[in-house]
Design an enzyme around this catalytic site. Structure first.
Site, PDB file in Angstrom:
ATOM      1  N   ASP A   1      66.039  59.419  33.009  1.00 34.46           N
ATOM      2  CA  ASP A   1      66.588  58.187  33.644  1.00 34.46           C
ATOM      3  C   ASP A   1      65.772  57.125  32.588  1.00 34.46           C
ATOM      4  O   ASP A   1      65.486  55.904  33.396  1.00 34.46           O
ATOM      5  CB  ASP A   1      66.320  57.924  34.861  1.00 34.46           C
ATOM      6  CG  ASP A   1      64.812  58.381  35.500  1.00 34.46           C
ATOM      7  OD1 ASP A   1      64.269  58.862  34.531  1.00 34.46           O
ATOM      8  OD2 ASP A   1      64.521  57.946  36.556  1.00 34.46           O
TER       9      ASP A   1
ATOM     10  N   HIS B   1      44.702  26.684  30.474  1.00 33.63           N
ATOM     11  CA  HIS B   1      44.888  27.833  31.516  1.00 33.63           C
ATOM     12  C   HIS B   1      45.854  27.461  32.830  1.00 33.63           C
ATOM     13  O   HIS B   1      46.691  28.027  32.943  1.00 33.63           O
ATOM     14  CB  HIS B   1      43.541  28.403  31.669  1.00 33.63           C
ATOM     15  CG  HIS B   1      43.660  29.410  33.008  1.00 33.63           C
ATOM     16  ND1 HIS B   1      44.378  30.622  32.825  1.00 33.63           N
ATOM     17  CD2 HIS B   1      43.140  29.471  34.053  1.00 33.63           C
ATOM     18  CE1 HIS B   1      44.343  31.372  34.248  1.00 33.63           C
ATOM     19  NE2 HIS B   1      43.482  30.291  34.816  1.00 33.63           N
TER      20      HIS B   1
ATOM     21  N   GLU C   1      36.030  25.732  41.915  1.00 31.21           N
ATOM     22  CA  GLU C   1      35.286  26.811  41.386  1.00 31.21           C
ATOM     23  C   GLU C   1      34.375  26.484  40.085  1.00 31.21           C
ATOM     24  O   GLU C   1      33.150  26.486  39.962  1.00 31.21           O
ATOM     25  CB  GLU C   1      35.913  28.056  41.419  1.00 31.21           C
ATOM     26  CG  GLU C   1      34.867  29.393  40.868  1.00 31.21           C
ATOM     27  CD  GLU C   1      33.882  29.895  41.971  1.00 31.21           C
ATOM     28  OE1 GLU C   1      34.223  29.424  43.019  1.00 31.21           O
ATOM     29  OE2 GLU C   1      33.196  30.724  41.638  1.00 31.21           O
ATOM     30  N   ASP C   2      35.070  25.889  39.289  1.00 29.23           N
ATOM     31  CA  ASP C   2      34.536  25.383  37.982  1.00 29.23           C
ATOM     32  C   ASP C   2      33.947  24.174  37.672  1.00 29.23           C
ATOM     33  O   ASP C   2      33.253  24.006  36.662  1.00 29.23           O
ATOM     34  CB  ASP C   2      35.376  25.786  36.962  1.00 29.23           C
ATOM     35  CG  ASP C   2      35.929  27.460  36.982  1.00 29.23           C
ATOM     36  OD1 ASP C   2      35.298  28.299  37.605  1.00 29.23           O
ATOM     37  OD2 ASP C   2      36.840  27.800  36.101  1.00 29.23           O
TER      38      ASP C   2
ATOM     39  N   HIS D   1      43.823  25.058  40.481  1.00 28.33           N
ATOM     40  CA  HIS D   1      43.381  25.993  41.057  1.00 28.33           C
ATOM     41  C   HIS D   1      41.907  26.442  40.874  1.00 28.33           C
ATOM     42  O   HIS D   1      41.284  27.088  41.432  1.00 28.33           O
ATOM     43  CB  HIS D   1      44.257  27.171  40.905  1.00 28.33           C
ATOM     44  CG  HIS D   1      44.160  27.960  39.593  1.00 28.33           C
ATOM     45  ND1 HIS D   1      44.914  27.679  38.439  1.00 28.33           N
ATOM     46  CD2 HIS D   1      43.320  29.122  39.235  1.00 28.33           C
ATOM     47  CE1 HIS D   1      44.493  28.530  37.447  1.00 28.33           C
ATOM     48  NE2 HIS D   1      43.673  29.138  37.858  1.00 28.33           N
TER      49      HIS D   1
ATOM     50  N   ASP E   1      48.164  33.577  37.987  1.00 25.68           N
ATOM     51  CA  ASP E   1      46.676  33.307  37.379  1.00 25.68           C
ATOM     52  C   ASP E   1      46.439  34.476  36.707  1.00 25.68           C
ATOM     53  O   ASP E   1      46.073  34.595  35.429  1.00 25.68           O
ATOM     54  CB  ASP E   1      45.603  32.655  38.435  1.00 25.68           C
ATOM     55  CG  ASP E   1      44.322  32.796  37.888  1.00 25.68           C
ATOM     56  OD1 ASP E   1      44.248  32.207  36.865  1.00 25.68           O
ATOM     57  OD2 ASP E   1      43.570  33.156  38.743  1.00 25.68           O
TER      58      ASP E   1
HETATM   59 MN    MN Z   1      42.263  30.936  36.750  1.00 25.37          MN
END
Ligand code: MN
Length: 728
Positions: A259, A48, A76-77, A72, A139
């Site tokens: 259009d 990812h 957090e993970d 990134h 992301d």
């Molecule tokens: Mn992500």
């Protein structure tokens, strides 16, 4: 999974002086940090951040942004800290990753419940460095591209959030390509049928017009070459989502969109853009009002182009956008275009260094996004600007309530909860007492003052701007009115039983409900209260052997006026003289039979009664041409008013629909009328030419609003040419 050297290759293609060692270290570090983590698809998680970095290489961003993308999700993970990233990759990358971590926490809060505080954090993070936002958008794009792997509920939430927040943000930053892809992906997940429908139609259209597009491309390129202008001419088609939202916004049918096809002419120099316009307008007539010069007056997000529409070959309307290559890059990539590595660019200059023009441009954009210094102003000018047709207000507990512009505390109260709305008696806006009718502005904190046992005034219905509030008010007032009628009905029924020498009880009435064709006791009482049911019939339903001696004469039901009216109305009205009677008209005198003029009035029309001695009263709408005949007999005119509150009765009206003579046009009109809850009594064909047919519909509607609603809905049907009401 993208290999280490592939990532480096991608960056080196546009930036030969990239810091390969930095990229390699980031790759290995993130791969180790994510370890055995898996995505919903079953792929290793590390794929990812790599794909996110790959998207950003397409935008040709600097090393720090690419590395931040690779890293990134680490804070957090995984167990990684900001301090560690600062040490290993430097504070610039450290703060980018930290900004992304803050944004990620926001994803946990669903949009509706989003807190102002969290949102300020988001904006502060953005304002520190716009590259955070670029990574965030990439992301989101990758998550949207792989959305089919997550659960349906999560899918819907993410797609909605993308459509509400990230796609407009990309648009605001001028990143049209990214915006289109985010919108189309969201559209596909949120409304699969609509997406499929629009896509198929677009595909068909592309097939049909393939040759025409080639012809125009060729003709225009040659014409321009003759004048010494080297131009790239490309036919282009609108995106499914933008087609859909235009259909929704303007209530247009697919066929009415003029259009869908456009052409883009890309040239080298700005002055050539104007020369192209000269050539185009000489060759084909321009459509007035469609010429826009965004080169001399760029849009806020720095978009520049000249737009025009001409009547091209085959009398087709053709939309053209004319721009230079640089303008084109900015139109597609927006903010990111300013960060592009250009050939011959100074090797070591980071594209977004504080000294570069690009950075200054970004800074200006952010200042524009975030004019004002206090968090409140910040909130107002940034996110709120993205949704200029909405206002955002807060409950005292900080819950965010989104409302349409012009909304009042009444709408706010109903948005919080129907019970809050129904019991609202006042409001405090930002701590101060304010009228319930005061329009709300962005950032208002609203507290609703409540009193139980209230009934919302019916007038609120016309003040409320949200459908939810209007529906709830209507329901509450209808319930209240019904309760009043039921109370009145109960008294009438009690007296009727008394007169009959019987005792009324609900237990005895309940088994008789089927005989009265009502489903509840309250229904019966309300019907009696409204005069739709005769109290004697209730007594008889309970005591079938009971015979009432009526005091008032029962009207002769063979009387023509009476009969005509009954038939027309489809409901049973009693003559005004009879006991417990009601007619939907006020201001009548005596026992005269009343009828409606044919193709006549519906509730909401201004009406007048015309008295005919020996016959009765005929009710006309005030604009009826037939009234002219009575102009010189003022003594026959009778002032009458409607009295149809809460009535479910239908009234006849006649409309003429002129439609293109094609299979299915009658069906489409009939279906629409039916869907709106109106009856069709009769259809006749007035004129039938090869092109058009004129159909006369005799329909039954509740009132004028209902009728007008049907008329305006019919007018937007693609095959309908003209719709009019006919008054007799
Ligand atoms: Mn992500």
């Amino acid at each position: 999974m993208m290999r280490q050297y592939e990532l480096v290759d991608r960056v080196r293609r546009y930036n030969p002086h990239t810091d390969e060692d930095l990229l390699n270290r980031a790759y290995v570090y993130a791969m180790r940090a994510h370890g055995q983590q898996k995505r919903a698809s079953g792929d290793p998680y590390f794929t990812h951040p790599l794909e996110v970095a790959a998207i950003l290489t397409e935008l040709r961003l600097d090393d720090a942004t690419i590395v931040a993308a690779v890293l990134h999700d680490t804070i957090e993970d995984t167990g990684v800290t900001k301090a560690e990233i600062d040490t290993l990759f430097g504070p610039e990358i450290g703060s980018l990753v930290d900004g992304l971590t803050k944004l990620k926490k926001l994803d946990l809060v669903s949009k509706r419940a989003a807190q102002a505080e969290n949102f300020r954090k988001l904006l502060l993070a953005i304002s520190e460095d716009v590259r955070v936002l670029l990574v965030k958008l990439a992301d989101r794009l990758h998550n949207m591209r792989t959305l089919h792997y997550v659960s349906p509920e999560k899918r819907a939430r993410i797609a909605e959030e993308t459509l509400d927040i990230y796609a407009p943000l990309a648009g605001r930053m001028g990143m049209q390509n990214l915006r289109d892809e985010l919108e189309n992906l969201s559209f596909r997940y949120l409304m699969p049928e609509a997406f499929a429908m629009v896509s198929t139609r677009l595909e068909d259209l592309r097939e049909t017009n393939r040759e025409l597009i080639k012809t125009i491309e060729k003709e225009l390129t040659e014409e321009l070459a003759l004048r010494g202008i080297e131009a790239e001419v490309r036919g282009r088609q609108k995106q499914p989502y933008s087609v859909w939202s235009k259909m929704e916004r303007k209530s247009l049918a697919f066929e009415q969109l003029s259009d869908i096809f456009g052409f883009r002419v890309v040239v080298g120099e700005t002055d050539e853009c104007y020369r192209v316009i000269g050539v185009v307008h000489t060759k084909w007539p321009m459509v007035p009002g469609r010429f826009k010069d965004y080169i001399s007056t760029p849009k806020q997000n720095d978009y520049r182009s000249i737009h025009t529409t001409v009547v091209g070959p085959g009398r087709q309307r053709v939309e053209l956008q004319v721009r230079t290559r640089d303008m084109h890059d900015i139109a597609c990539f927006g903010i990111a275009a300013h960060a592009l590595y250009k050939d011959g660019q100074e090797a070591s200059a980071p594209a977004l260094s504080h000294e570069s023009n690009a950075y200054n441009w970004l800074k200006r954009t952010i200042d524009m996004l975030a004019e004002g210094s206090s968090p409140e102003e910040f909130l107002e000018h940034t996110r709120l600007e993205l949704f200029h047709d909405q206002v955002f207000c807060f409950t005292p507990k900080g819950r965010l309530i989104a409302l349409p512009r012009g909304a009042t505390p009444i709408d706010f109260a109903y948005a919080v909860h129907t019970n809050v709305g129904n019991s609202a008696v006042g409001a405090k806006i930002n701590g101060r007492l304010a009228p319930l009718l005061a329009p709300l502005v962005n950032g208002d904190e609203v507290e609703i003052v409540r009193a139980e046992g209230q009934i919302p005034p019916a007038a609120w219905e016309s003040i409320a701007v949200t459908g939810k509030a209007r529906a709830a008010i209507r329901r509450a007032t209808r319930d209240a009115v019904r309760a009043q009628y039921a109370g009145l009905g109960r008294q009438i029924v009690l007296r009727a039983f008394e007169r009959a020498g019987k005792k009324f009880s609900e237990e005895k009435l309940r088994p008789a409900l089927p005989r009265l064709a009502r489903s509840s006791i309250e229904d019966v009482l309300a019907a009696v209260g409204r005069g739709e049911m005769f109290s004697g019939d209730v007594v008889k339903a309970v005591y079938p052997e009971f015979k009432e001696e009526r005091k008032a004469p029962v009207p002769d039901r063979t009387e023509p006026g009476w009969f005509r009216m009954q038939k027309a109305q489809g409901v049973e009205f009693k003559s005004p003289g009879a006991a417990g009677a009601a007619l939907p008209i006020r201001g009548l005198q005596g026992d005269l039979p009343v009828s409606f003029a044919p193709n006549g009035a519906v509730p909401g029309d201004r009406i007048v009664g015309i008295m005919t001695p020996g016959e009765g009263i005929t009710v006309y709408p005030i604009q009826s041409p037939a009234l002219e005949a009575f102009d010189d007999q003022p003594e026959r005119w009778l002032d009458v008013r409607w009295d149809v509150e809460d009535s479910q009765a239908l009234f006849p009206a006649r409309i003429i629909v002129a439609a293109i003579n094609e299979p299915g046009s009658l069906g489409a009109v009939a279906t629409l009328v039916g869907e709106q809850g109106a009856n069709i009594d009769d259809v006749t064909f007035n004129k039938k030419s090869p092109d058009f047919r004129e159909m006369i519909f005799d329909i039954q509607v509740f009132d004028l609003k209902h009728l007008n609603d049907i008329l305006s809905r019919l007018r937007v049907l693609p095959m309908v040419h003209k719709v009019e009401r006919v008054i007799g």
